[in-house]
Enzyme design. Sequence first.
Site, PDB file in Angstrom:
ATOM      1  N   SER A  83       0.808  -1.167   0.049  1.00  0.00           N
ATOM      2  CA  SER A  83      -0.133   0.147  -0.090  1.00  0.00           C
ATOM      3  C   SER A  83       0.782   0.994  -0.107  1.00  0.00           C
ATOM      4  O   SER A  83       2.124   1.437   0.374  1.00  0.00           O
ATOM      5  CB  SER A  83      -1.041  -0.019   1.221  1.00  0.00           C
ATOM      6  OG  SER A  83      -1.503   1.193   1.492  1.00  0.00           O
ATOM      7  N   TYR A  98      -3.177   0.201   9.966  1.00  0.00           N
ATOM      8  CA  TYR A  98      -3.308  -0.349   8.434  1.00  0.00           C
ATOM      9  C   TYR A  98      -1.672  -0.008   8.385  1.00  0.00           C
ATOM     10  O   TYR A  98      -1.156  -0.801   7.479  1.00  0.00           O
ATOM     11  CB  TYR A  98      -4.213   0.365   7.815  1.00  0.00           C
ATOM     12  CG  TYR A  98      -4.384   0.114   6.206  1.00  0.00           C
ATOM     13  CD1 TYR A  98      -3.806   0.856   5.486  1.00  0.00           C
ATOM     14  CD2 TYR A  98      -4.963  -1.058   5.922  1.00  0.00           C
ATOM     15  CE1 TYR A  98      -3.721   0.489   4.041  1.00  0.00           C
ATOM     16  CE2 TYR A  98      -5.158  -1.277   4.463  1.00  0.00           C
ATOM     17  CZ  TYR A  98      -4.517  -0.529   3.437  1.00  0.00           C
ATOM     18  OH  TYR A  98      -4.599  -1.029   2.341  1.00  0.00           O
TER      19      TYR A  98
HETATM   20  P1  NAP Z   1     -11.955  -4.966  -0.416  1.00  0.00           P
HETATM   21  O1  NAP Z   1     -12.635  -4.334  -1.493  1.00  0.00           O
HETATM   22  O2  NAP Z   1     -12.484  -4.485   0.871  1.00  0.00           O
HETATM   23  O3  NAP Z   1     -11.848  -6.429  -0.450  1.00  0.00           O
HETATM   24  C1  NAP Z   1     -11.016  -7.001   0.551  1.00  0.00           C
HETATM   25  C2  NAP Z   1     -11.228  -8.632   0.201  1.00  0.00           C
HETATM   26  O4  NAP Z   1     -10.693  -9.171   1.524  1.00  0.00           O
HETATM   27  C3  NAP Z   1     -12.985  -8.933   0.366  1.00  0.00           C
HETATM   28  O5  NAP Z   1     -12.982  -9.881  -0.523  1.00  0.00           O
HETATM   29  C4  NAP Z   1     -12.859  -9.480   1.907  1.00  0.00           C
HETATM   30  O6  NAP Z   1     -13.777 -10.343   1.944  1.00  0.00           O
HETATM   31  C5  NAP Z   1     -11.621 -10.060   1.926  1.00  0.00           C
HETATM   32  N1  NAP Z   1     -11.106 -10.361   3.374  1.00  0.00           N
HETATM   33  C6  NAP Z   1     -11.296  -9.656   4.417  1.00  0.00           C
HETATM   34  N2  NAP Z   1     -11.056 -10.205   5.491  1.00  0.00           N
HETATM   35  C7  NAP Z   1     -10.622 -11.520   5.136  1.00  0.00           C
HETATM   36  C8  NAP Z   1     -10.330 -12.684   6.039  1.00  0.00           C
HETATM   37  N3  NAP Z   1     -10.025 -12.573   7.422  1.00  0.00           N
HETATM   38  N4  NAP Z   1     -10.008 -13.934   5.268  1.00  0.00           N
HETATM   39  C9  NAP Z   1     -10.495 -13.970   4.105  1.00  0.00           C
HETATM   40  N5  NAP Z   1     -10.703 -13.066   3.111  1.00  0.00           N
HETATM   41  C10 NAP Z   1     -10.821 -11.504   3.864  1.00  0.00           C
HETATM   42  O7  NAP Z   1     -10.593  -4.464  -0.595  1.00  0.00           O
HETATM   43  P2  NAP Z   1      -9.680  -4.022  -1.953  1.00  0.00           P
HETATM   44  O8  NAP Z   1      -9.688  -2.444  -2.142  1.00  0.00           O
HETATM   45  O9  NAP Z   1     -10.008  -5.023  -3.078  1.00  0.00           O
HETATM   46  O10 NAP Z   1      -8.335  -4.255  -1.494  1.00  0.00           O
HETATM   47  C11 NAP Z   1      -7.650  -5.594  -1.725  1.00  0.00           C
HETATM   48  C12 NAP Z   1      -6.157  -5.349  -1.105  1.00  0.00           C
HETATM   49  O11 NAP Z   1      -5.335  -4.368  -1.579  1.00  0.00           O
HETATM   50  C13 NAP Z   1      -6.010  -5.115   0.420  1.00  0.00           C
HETATM   51  O12 NAP Z   1      -5.196  -6.038   1.089  1.00  0.00           O
HETATM   52  C14 NAP Z   1      -6.047  -3.816   0.823  1.00  0.00           C
HETATM   53  O13 NAP Z   1      -5.274  -3.397   1.809  1.00  0.00           O
HETATM   54  C15 NAP Z   1      -4.983  -3.415  -0.445  1.00  0.00           C
HETATM   55  N6  NAP Z   1      -4.940  -2.093  -1.139  1.00  0.00           N
HETATM   56  C16 NAP Z   1      -6.326  -1.370  -1.541  1.00  0.00           C
HETATM   57  C17 NAP Z   1      -6.008  -0.049  -2.090  1.00  0.00           C
HETATM   58  C18 NAP Z   1      -7.444   0.555  -2.689  1.00  0.00           C
HETATM   59  O14 NAP Z   1      -7.145   1.888  -2.842  1.00  0.00           O
HETATM   60  N7  NAP Z   1      -8.329   0.126  -2.639  1.00  0.00           N
HETATM   61  C19 NAP Z   1      -4.772   0.475  -2.167  1.00  0.00           C
HETATM   62  C20 NAP Z   1      -3.759  -0.334  -1.712  1.00  0.00           C
HETATM   63  C21 NAP Z   1      -3.710  -1.608  -1.203  1.00  0.00           C
HETATM   64  P3  NAP Z   1     -15.252  -9.983   2.645  1.00  0.00           P
HETATM   65  O15 NAP Z   1     -16.085  -9.379   1.501  1.00  0.00           O
HETATM   66  O16 NAP Z   1     -16.069 -11.310   3.112  1.00  0.00           O
HETATM   67  O17 NAP Z   1     -15.273  -9.023   3.728  1.00  0.00           O
HETATM   68  C1  GCO Z   2      -6.863   5.437   3.276  1.00  0.00           C
HETATM   69  C2  GCO Z   2      -7.156   4.376   1.936  1.00  0.00           C
HETATM   70  C3  GCO Z   2      -5.645   3.773   1.549  1.00  0.00           C
HETATM   71  C4  GCO Z   2      -5.787   2.777   0.532  1.00  0.00           C
HETATM   72  C5  GCO Z   2      -4.615   2.249   0.114  1.00  0.00           C
HETATM   73  C6  GCO Z   2      -3.603   3.319  -0.343  1.00  0.00           C
HETATM   74  O1  GCO Z   2      -7.870   5.280   4.031  1.00  0.00           O
HETATM   75  O2  GCO Z   2      -5.895   5.998   3.331  1.00  0.00           O
HETATM   76  O3  GCO Z   2      -7.935   3.447   2.185  1.00  0.00           O
HETATM   77  O4  GCO Z   2      -5.201   3.357   2.487  1.00  0.00           O
HETATM   78  O5  GCO Z   2      -6.576   1.890   0.649  1.00  0.00           O
HETATM   79  O6  GCO Z   2      -4.106   1.661   0.996  1.00  0.00           O
HETATM   80  O7  GCO Z   2      -2.447   2.710  -1.030  1.00  0.00           O
END
Ligand code: NAP
Ligand code: GCO
Length: 264
Positions: A145, A158
């Site tokens: 992230s 986080y």
């Molecule tokens: P999201 O839409 O919240 O999806 C997260 C997924 O993880 C969901 O399918 C959730 O399942 C699953 N999950 C959560 N806890 C779990 C557990 N204990 N066991 C199994 N599955 C679990 O998140 P996203 O935005 O796609 O993010 C995916 C990854 O990218 C995360 O690691 C997040 O930190 C990272 N990330 C996101 C962003 C962003 O801007 N979106 C940026 C950087 C990094 P449920 O639906 O059942 O809760």
């Molecule tokens: C926040 C956002 C970020 C993104 C991502 C950025 O609240 O700042 O959720 O944490 O999810 O991790 O890279």
Amino acid sequence: MENQFSLTGKVALITGASYGIGFAIAKALAGAGAKIVFNDLKQEFVDKGLAAYKEADIAAKGYVCDVTDEAAVNQLVAQIEKEVGVIDILVNNAGIIKRIPMVEMSAAEFRQVIDVDLNAPFIVSKAVIPSMIKKGGGKIINICSMMSELGRETVSAYAAAKGGLKMLTRNIASEYGEFNIQCNGIGPGYIATPQTAPLRERQADGSRHPFDSFIIAKTPAARWGEAEDLAGPAVFLASKASDFVNGHVLYVDGGILAYIGKQP
Ligand code: NAP
Ligand code: GCO
């Protein structure tokens, strides 16, 4: 060169991949030839994911598994190895965030985020590495992230987890590189998924959420990322093309980390 990026015959486990970033990465790996396996917390979401994969013409297999539960993860990996094959590519994608000012956050809430975002990648990686070694190698991709590098208000747990995940990535690379296992990270910028939906909600007057405007000003690409922006980087880190890339976090952020931000 095309062969360098082929994943034909590879088994890929993407955790938490019913939708969002995990689903987009799984689609990309499938497009390069990989067999897709994913898990989610509830059968309801696994079923939703299976329907979405079917619609995308991907014959994915889905399992219910809480990635924080070591016994359940070990059982999941054994079941996948029996039903599909040894896992060649692991994407530790499952993650949660709690946006709470640190002094208002309970220790239990802090631990819950660390459990999913840092302990779980350890648990799942530990479960798949022995078979990767026996098979002669493998790929582990940890979804890091911006918060692996930067802090901000309300995301202490986080950021601590994602900073730790960057170092876990480097340590797996260090400890298992000699077994032809490459462990790298992808550091997405701000991506439009359910996780960031609260940060993009339109205001009552129809204007952008202040955080939405902030991210647009902080991103040279002047836009939020789409989960599909992660597709190419994921295929690269899952393929032969990255066999000499190890312990690296590839930031896919539209340039955020390079940019001081547009003058207001
Ligand atoms: P999201 O839409 O919240 O999806 C997260 C997924 O993880 C969901 O399918 C959730 O399942 C699953 N999950 C959560 N806890 C779990 C557990 N204990 N066991 C199994 N599955 C679990 O998140 P996203 O935005 O796609 O993010 C995916 C990854 O990218 C995360 O690691 C997040 O930190 C990272 N990330 C996101 C962003 C962003 O801007 N979106 C940026 C950087 C990094 P449920 O639906 O059942 O809760
Ligand atoms: C926040 C956002 C970020 C993104 C991502 C950025 O609240 O700042 O959720 O944490 O999810 O991790 O890279």
